[in-house]
Design a protein around this motif. Structure first.
Motif, PDB file in Angstrom:
ATOM      1  N   ILE A 427       0.842  -1.198   0.000  1.00 39.77           N
ATOM      2  CA  ILE A 427       0.000   0.000   0.000  1.00 39.77           C
ATOM      3  C   ILE A 427       0.878   1.249   0.000  1.00 39.77           C
ATOM      4  CG2 ILE A 427      -1.723   1.301   1.306  1.00 39.77           C
ATOM      5  CD1 ILE A 427      -2.812  -1.379   2.301  1.00 39.77           C
ATOM      6  N   GLY A 428       1.891   1.269   0.864  1.00 44.32           N
ATOM      7  CA  GLY A 428       2.795   2.408   0.901  1.00 44.32           C
ATOM      8  C   GLY A 428       3.580   2.563  -0.386  1.00 44.32           C
ATOM      9  N   VAL A 429       4.124   1.455  -0.902  1.00 46.37           N
ATOM     10  CA  VAL A 429       4.974   1.517  -2.091  1.00 46.37           C
ATOM     11  C   VAL A 429       4.168   1.897  -3.325  1.00 46.37           C
ATOM     12  CG1 VAL A 429       6.385   0.142  -3.672  1.00 46.37           C
ATOM     13  CG2 VAL A 429       6.680  -0.105  -1.202  1.00 46.37           C
ATOM     14  N   PHE A 430       3.086   1.175  -3.593  1.00 47.02           N
ATOM     15  CA  PHE A 430       2.379   1.362  -4.853  1.00 47.02           C
ATOM     16  C   PHE A 430       1.489   2.602  -4.848  1.00 47.02           C
ATOM     17  CE2 PHE A 430       3.429  -3.199  -5.164  1.00 47.02           C
ATOM     18  CZ  PHE A 430       4.127  -3.144  -6.346  1.00 47.02           C
ATOM     19  N   PHE A 431       0.897   2.934  -3.700  1.00 48.92           N
ATOM     20  CA  PHE A 431       0.140   4.182  -3.654  1.00 48.92           C
ATOM     21  C   PHE A 431       1.079   5.370  -3.852  1.00 48.92           C
ATOM     22  CE2 PHE A 431      -3.534   1.897  -2.510  1.00 48.92           C
ATOM     23  CZ  PHE A 431      -4.618   2.747  -2.474  1.00 48.92           C
ATOM     24  N   SER A 432       2.281   5.301  -3.272  1.00 48.60           N
ATOM     25  CA  SER A 432       3.240   6.393  -3.454  1.00 48.60           C
ATOM     26  C   SER A 432       3.659   6.525  -4.910  1.00 48.60           C
ATOM     27  CB  SER A 432       4.480   6.159  -2.576  1.00 48.60           C
ATOM     28  OG  SER A 432       4.150   6.242  -1.208  1.00 48.60           O
ATOM     29  N   LEU A 433       3.912   5.377  -5.565  1.00 45.78           N
ATOM     30  CA  LEU A 433       4.286   5.422  -6.984  1.00 45.78           C
ATOM     31  C   LEU A 433       3.148   5.987  -7.832  1.00 45.78           C
ATOM     32  CD1 LEU A 433       6.093   1.969  -7.362  1.00 45.78           C
ATOM     33  CD2 LEU A 433       7.154   4.233  -7.403  1.00 45.78           C
ATOM     34  N   MET A 434       1.923   5.552  -7.555  1.00 42.60           N
ATOM     35  CA  MET A 434       0.783   6.051  -8.320  1.00 42.60           C
ATOM     36  C   MET A 434       0.554   7.542  -8.060  1.00 42.60           C
ATOM     37  SD  MET A 434      -1.630   5.691 -10.472  1.00 42.60           S
ATOM     38  CE  MET A 434      -1.815   3.935 -10.783  1.00 42.60           C
ATOM     39  N   ILE A 435       0.641   7.959  -6.803  1.00 44.68           N
ATOM     40  CA  ILE A 435       0.451   9.373  -6.471  1.00 44.68           C
ATOM     41  C   ILE A 435       1.508  10.227  -7.162  1.00 44.68           C
ATOM     42  CG2 ILE A 435       0.579  11.065  -4.594  1.00 44.68           C
ATOM     43  CD1 ILE A 435      -0.698   8.864  -2.798  1.00 44.68           C
ATOM     44  N   ALA A 436       2.761   9.743  -7.167  1.00 44.65           N
ATOM     45  CA  ALA A 436       3.829  10.484  -7.849  1.00 44.65           C
ATOM     46  C   ALA A 436       3.543  10.597  -9.340  1.00 44.65           C
ATOM     47  CB  ALA A 436       5.171   9.788  -7.621  1.00 44.65           C
ATOM     48  N   GLY A 437       3.035   9.503  -9.941  1.00 46.82           N
ATOM     49  CA  GLY A 437       2.694   9.546 -11.360  1.00 46.82           C
ATOM     50  C   GLY A 437       1.566  10.521 -11.645  1.00 46.82           C
ATOM     51  N   LEU A 438       0.546  10.531 -10.797  1.00 39.73           N
ATOM     52  CA  LEU A 438      -0.574  11.448 -10.989  1.00 39.73           C
ATOM     53  C   LEU A 438      -0.158  12.899 -10.746  1.00 39.73           C
ATOM     54  CD1 LEU A 438      -3.504   9.521  -9.253  1.00 39.73           C
ATOM     55  CD2 LEU A 438      -3.155   9.844 -11.699  1.00 39.73           C
ATOM     56  N   ALA A 439       0.688  13.127  -9.750  1.00 38.65           N
ATOM     57  CA  ALA A 439       1.083  14.495  -9.402  1.00 38.65           C
ATOM     58  C   ALA A 439       1.813  15.188 -10.535  1.00 38.65           C
ATOM     59  CB  ALA A 439       1.950  14.478  -8.144  1.00 38.65           C
ATOM     60  N   LEU A 511     -10.837  11.929 -18.600  1.00 42.92           N
ATOM     61  CA  LEU A 511      -9.878  12.970 -18.238  1.00 42.92           C
ATOM     62  C   LEU A 511      -8.642  12.389 -17.576  1.00 42.92           C
ATOM     63  CD1 LEU A 511      -9.639  16.169 -18.051  1.00 42.92           C
ATOM     64  CD2 LEU A 511     -10.364  15.888 -15.683  1.00 42.92           C
ATOM     65  N   VAL A 512      -8.835  11.419 -16.682  1.00 42.16           N
ATOM     66  CA  VAL A 512      -7.745  10.910 -15.859  1.00 42.16           C
ATOM     67  C   VAL A 512      -7.041   9.722 -16.491  1.00 42.16           C
ATOM     68  CG1 VAL A 512      -8.967   9.162 -14.491  1.00 42.16           C
ATOM     69  CG2 VAL A 512      -7.185  10.568 -13.418  1.00 42.16           C
ATOM     70  N   SER A 513      -7.567   9.191 -17.596  1.00 40.76           N
ATOM     71  CA  SER A 513      -7.017   7.954 -18.148  1.00 40.76           C
ATOM     72  C   SER A 513      -5.547   8.082 -18.519  1.00 40.76           C
ATOM     73  CB  SER A 513      -7.842   7.505 -19.359  1.00 40.76           C
ATOM     74  OG  SER A 513      -7.830   8.499 -20.374  1.00 40.76           O
ATOM     75  N   GLY A 514      -5.156   9.229 -19.100  1.00 40.83           N
ATOM     76  CA  GLY A 514      -3.752   9.404 -19.463  1.00 40.83           C
ATOM     77  C   GLY A 514      -2.825   9.432 -18.249  1.00 40.83           C
ATOM     78  N   PRO A 515      -3.062  10.357 -17.284  1.00 37.58           N
ATOM     79  CA  PRO A 515      -2.227  10.352 -16.078  1.00 37.58           C
ATOM     80  C   PRO A 515      -2.265   9.033 -15.311  1.00 37.58           C
ATOM     81  CG  PRO A 515      -3.469  12.393 -16.226  1.00 37.58           C
ATOM     82  CD  PRO A 515      -3.988  11.492 -17.307  1.00 37.58           C
ATOM     83  N   PHE A 516      -3.455   8.413 -15.236  1.00 41.65           N
ATOM     84  CA  PHE A 516      -3.552   7.152 -14.509  1.00 41.65           C
ATOM     85  C   PHE A 516      -2.730   6.063 -15.191  1.00 41.65           C
ATOM     86  CE2 PHE A 516      -5.505   3.006 -13.729  1.00 41.65           C
ATOM     87  CZ  PHE A 516      -5.505   2.983 -12.343  1.00 41.65           C
ATOM     88  N   HIS A 517      -2.797   5.999 -16.520  1.00 44.46           N
ATOM     89  CA  HIS A 517      -2.033   4.967 -17.215  1.00 44.46           C
ATOM     90  C   HIS A 517      -0.540   5.179 -17.028  1.00 44.46           C
ATOM     91  CE1 HIS A 517      -0.398   2.637 -20.661  1.00 44.46           C
ATOM     92  NE2 HIS A 517      -1.349   1.808 -20.285  1.00 44.46           N
ATOM     93  N   HIS A 518      -0.116   6.433 -16.971  1.00 49.06           N
ATOM     94  CA  HIS A 518       1.299   6.711 -16.706  1.00 49.06           C
ATOM     95  C   HIS A 518       1.703   6.140 -15.347  1.00 49.06           C
ATOM     96  CE1 HIS A 518       5.115   8.818 -16.365  1.00 49.06           C
ATOM     97  NE2 HIS A 518       4.704   9.368 -15.242  1.00 49.06           N
ATOM     98  N   GLY A 519       0.865   6.380 -14.332  1.00 41.45           N
ATOM     99  CA  GLY A 519       1.160   5.823 -13.014  1.00 41.45           C
ATOM    100  C   GLY A 519       1.082   4.316 -13.008  1.00 41.45           C
ATOM    101  N   LEU A 520       0.133   3.770 -13.773  1.00 40.89           N
ATOM    102  CA  LEU A 520      -0.041   2.318 -13.829  1.00 40.89           C
ATOM    103  C   LEU A 520       1.186   1.637 -14.429  1.00 40.89           C
ATOM    104  CD1 LEU A 520      -2.526   0.649 -12.951  1.00 40.89           C
ATOM    105  CD2 LEU A 520      -3.140   0.483 -15.368  1.00 40.89           C
ATOM    106  N   VAL A 521       1.782   2.260 -15.430  1.00 39.26           N
ATOM    107  CA  VAL A 521       2.994   1.699 -16.030  1.00 39.26           C
ATOM    108  C   VAL A 521       4.100   1.595 -14.990  1.00 39.26           C
ATOM    109  CG1 VAL A 521       4.854   2.171 -17.682  1.00 39.26           C
ATOM    110  CG2 VAL A 521       2.465   2.409 -18.388  1.00 39.26           C
TER     111      VAL A 521
END
Length: 561
Positions: A427-439, A511-521
Motif C-alpha cells: 500500500i505504501g509503495v504502490f500508492f506512493s508510486l501512483m500518487i507520484a505519477g498522478l502528481a 480525463l484521468v485515463s492518461g495520467p492514470f495509465h502513466h502511473g499504472l505503467v
C-alpha cells in the motif's frame, strides 16, 4: 473421519475467515462511512480511512510471530482455539457500533484491531497444526488447500463485501459471527495437540522490540502516503522518517537480543536453512506485488473502466469485486493441484514457474489500454491467479517442512509475518508510486478539463492543486471524484449541460485515463520486477529439503529431484 482431515477442514475455515475479513471491509468502506455519518475524504478523516484498511493488516504483521512462538510453548491448538473466540467476540462488537462520526470510526478501528489479534492466532498456528497432522508426502496438498483458501479469501471478500454492503453495512461484520461460533465449538471439540509443547521462558525483550519496531515502520509507511505540507506525499515528513528510522533501529536491537537469549522468540539460525530463507524472501516480494495489484486493479475498475461502461459510481465497488473473480478462479484451479504435485516433485519448479507466470501477467496488463476489452483482462487475471496458486502452496509446504518440529509454530508465524507485511508495504509503495505519477500530470489535465466545462479558473486551479491522494481514494471508494472535489455550491452555479457532463460517468474517467495509465505503467513495472526477483529467490532454494526426523528420515535430509 481421520484426524488430519478434521484438522484441514477446521484450519481452512479459520484462515478463510481471517483472510475474508482482511479484505471485506475494503470494498464496503463507502457503505460503512455512510452508515456512521462520516465523509472519509474530508481532510481530517483520511486517517480514519487508512487505519480502517491498514489497522487489521498491521496487527497481523506484528503479532503472528509472537503468537506462533507462544503456540510452540503452550500448545498450537490451544492458541488457535483462543483465536476463534477472540475473533468471534470482536465480530459481534463490530456489528453493534453505538457511535456516529469520528467516534463510530474509532470504535470500528479499535475492534478491528481486536479482531486482528484473533485472526493472528488463527493464521500463526494453522500451518503448524497441519504440518503436525499430515505426513511429509501429503503436506503440500494440505497446505496448498489451506493457503489457496486464504489467498482466494482476500479476493472473495471483495465480492462478499460488495453484496452485503448493498443490504446493510453492519451485515459486513455479521457474516463472521455464525462461522466464528461454529469454528470455535468445532475446534475445541475436535482438534488435539499432535506436537509436544516446548515450555520456555517468554522472550519479553525480543517480543517488545519486534512488535514496536514492525509497528513503527508500517505505521510510518501508512502516513507516508498522506500529503504533508505542499508535497503530494508525506515521505519528507520528519515524523515519517523518524518512525521508519526508530523502527529499523528497534528491529536491529531485536536481532541482537535474539542471538543472546536462551529461549529466543525466533531462532534466527533458521535463516541458515536455504529452503526457509529463500522461501520467505520470495513470499515477501510476491505479497508486495500481489497487494499492489489488488489495490491498483480496484482503482482501475472503479475509477475508470466501470463508469466508462455505464456503471453508476455507487455500484462500482460490488462490480469491481465481480470482475476480479477470474483471479480467484486461477487460485482455486492451480493451488490444490500444485500442492499435490509438489509432494511428488518438490517445490522449486512449480513455485518458480508460477512466479514467472505472475510476471508475465503484469507485463500483459501493461500492454492493455485503459479502456481494455474485458476478455483479455480476465485472461490475464486467470494467468496471474494460476501463477500465484502454483507458487503459494509449494512454497508454504517447503518452508514448513524445512524446520524442526519444535519450531513449526514460530516458522508459521514468520511466514505469515512476511506475507502480511508485504501487503502493508504494498500500500505504501504502490500508492506512493501512483500518487507520484498522478502528481506530475493530473493538475494540468484537471485544470483544462474543468475550465472547458465552465468551472471558474480560480476554482479549477484550486481543485487541481489538491493532493492526488484525494482523487485516488475517491475512485477507490466508488465516489465521483469531480462531484466530490467541486462540491454542491460550485456545481449549482454551472449550466445544466456542464453540470451533467462533469458529474456523469465519462468525464472523469476519460480525463484521468492518461495520467492514470502513466502511473499504472510505473506500478506494474515495479510489480513485475518484484515477481522476477522472487522467482530468482525461489529458484535458489535448492533441492527438496525435509527436516522430519519424527518420520524416520535423517535430520536435515535432502532429496534432489
Amino acid at each position: 473421519m481421520s484426524y488430519k482431515w478434521v484438522a484441514l477442514s477446521n484450519t481452512t475455515l479459520g484462515v478463510l475467515m481471517s483472510a475474508l475479513d482482511g479484505s471485506i471491509v475494503i470494498i464496503s468502506l463507502p457503505a460503512i462511512f455512510r452508515g456512521i455519518g462520516l465523509d472519509p475524504l474530508a481532510p481530517g478523516n483520511i486517517g480514519y480511512l487508512l487505519w480502517m484498511i491498514l489497522g487489521y493488516l498491521l496487527v497481523q504483521a506484528v503479532l503472528v510471530v509472537t503468537l506462533g512462538r507462544l503456540g510452540d510453548m503452550f500448545g498450537r491448538v490451544k492458541m488457535y482455539n483462543v483465536g476463534f473466540v477472540v475473533f468471534s467476540a470482536a465480530s459481534v462488537a463490530l456489528s453493534f457500533d453505538p457511535f456516529h462520526g469520528g467516534g463510530g470510526a474509532l470504535w470500528l478501528i479499535g475492534w478491528r484491531i481486536v479482531q486482528a489479534v484473533g485472526g493472528s492466532m488463527l493464521t500463526a498456528n494453522s500451518a503448524a497444526i497441519l504440518t503436525d497432522a499430515f505426513p511429509a508426502r501429503q503436506r503440500g496438498m494440505a497446505l496448498g488447500v489451506n493457503q489457496i483458501t486464504a489467498l482466494a479469501g482476500q479476493f472473495l471478500g471483495l465480492v462478499v463485501g460488495g453484496l452485503l454492503a448493498e443490504i446493510d453495512w453492519r451485515a459486513v461484520f455479521w457474516v463472521s459471527v455464525p462461522f466464528g461460533l461454529l469454528g470455535t465449538i468445532w475446534s475445541i471439540r475436535s482438534l488435539r495437540e499432535a506436537g509436544t509443547p516446548q515450555r520456555a521462558k517468554i522472550d519479553w525483550g525480543g517480543n517488545a522490540t519486534f512488535a514496536a519496531g514492525t509497528a513503527l515502520v508500517l505505521a510510518a509507511i501508512t502516513y507516508g502516503i498522506q500529503p504533508h505540507g505542499g508535497a503530494a506525499t508525506g515521505w519528507g515528513n520528519p515524523w515519517v522518517l523518524g518512525g521508519i528510522g526508530a523502527g529499523v533501529l528497534l528491529l536491529v536491537v531485536f536481532g541482537i537480543i535474539e542471538t543472546r537469549v536462551a529461549a529466543p522468540m525466533f531462532q534466527l539460525s533458521l535463516f541458515k536453512i536455504r529452503a526457509f530463507a529463500a522461501g520467505n524472501i520470495a513470499a515477501l516480494l510476491t505479497s508486495v506485488a500481489r497487494g499492489g495489484m489488488q489495490f491498483m486493479l480496484i482503482i482501475w475498475l472503479q475509477g475508470i473502466w466501470l463508469p466508462l461502461h455505464g456503471y453508476d459510481y455507487e455500484r462500482t465497488p460490488l462490480w469491481a469485486g465481480i470482475h476480479l473473480l477470474p483471479l480467484t478462479v486461477g487460485f482455486l484451479v492451480a493451488g490444490p493441484v500444485s500442492g499435490y504435485l509438489s509432494d511428488r516433485f518438490g517445490a522449486r519448479p512449480l513455485a518458480t514457474g508460477g512466479l514467472l507466470l505472475v510476471a508475465a501477467a503484469f507485463f500483459g496488463l501493461l500492454a492493455l489500454p485503459v479502456d481494455f476489452p474485458y476478455p483479455a483482462f480476465a485472461a490475464l487475471l486467470v494467468l496471474s491467479g494460476i501463477g500465484q496458486g502454483m507458487f503459494a502452496a509449494p512454497n508454504t509446504s517447503a518452508i514448513m517442512s524445512s524446520v524442526p518440529t519444535e519450531q513449526r509454530g514460530v516458522a508459521s508465524g514468520m511466514r505469515a509475518t512476511f506475507q502480511n507485511s508485504g501487503t502493508s508495504l504494498s500500500i505504501g509503495v504502490f500508492f506512493s508510486l501512483m500518487i507520484a505519477g498522478l502528481a506530475s500530470s493530473l493538475p494540468q489535465t484537471l485544470t483544462g478539463g474543468l475550465q472547458a466545462h465552465g468551472v471558474p479558473a480560480p476554482v479549477a486551479d484550486g481543485v487541481a492543486q489538491l493532493p492526488p491522494v484525494s482523487t485516488l481514494f475517491a475512485a477507490f471508494l466508488g465516489s465521483n471524484p469531480v462531484g466530490h472535489l467541486l462540491g454542491p455550491d460550485v456545481l449549482a452555479g454551472l449550466a445544466p449541460g456542464d453540470r451533467a457532463a462533469l458529474t456523469g460517468g465519462e468525464f472523469f474517467p476519460r480525463l484521468v485515463s492518461g495520467p492514470f495509465h502513466h502511473g499504472l505503467v510505473v506500478v506494474f513495472t515495479a510489480a513485475a520486477a518484484m515477481a522476477v526477483v522472487a522467482a530468482i529467490a525461489s529458484a535458489s532454494r535448492g533441492g527438496r529439503y525435509l527436516h522430519s526426523p519424527e518420520e524416520g528420515l535423517p535430520e536435515q535430509a535432502k532429496e534432489n529431484r
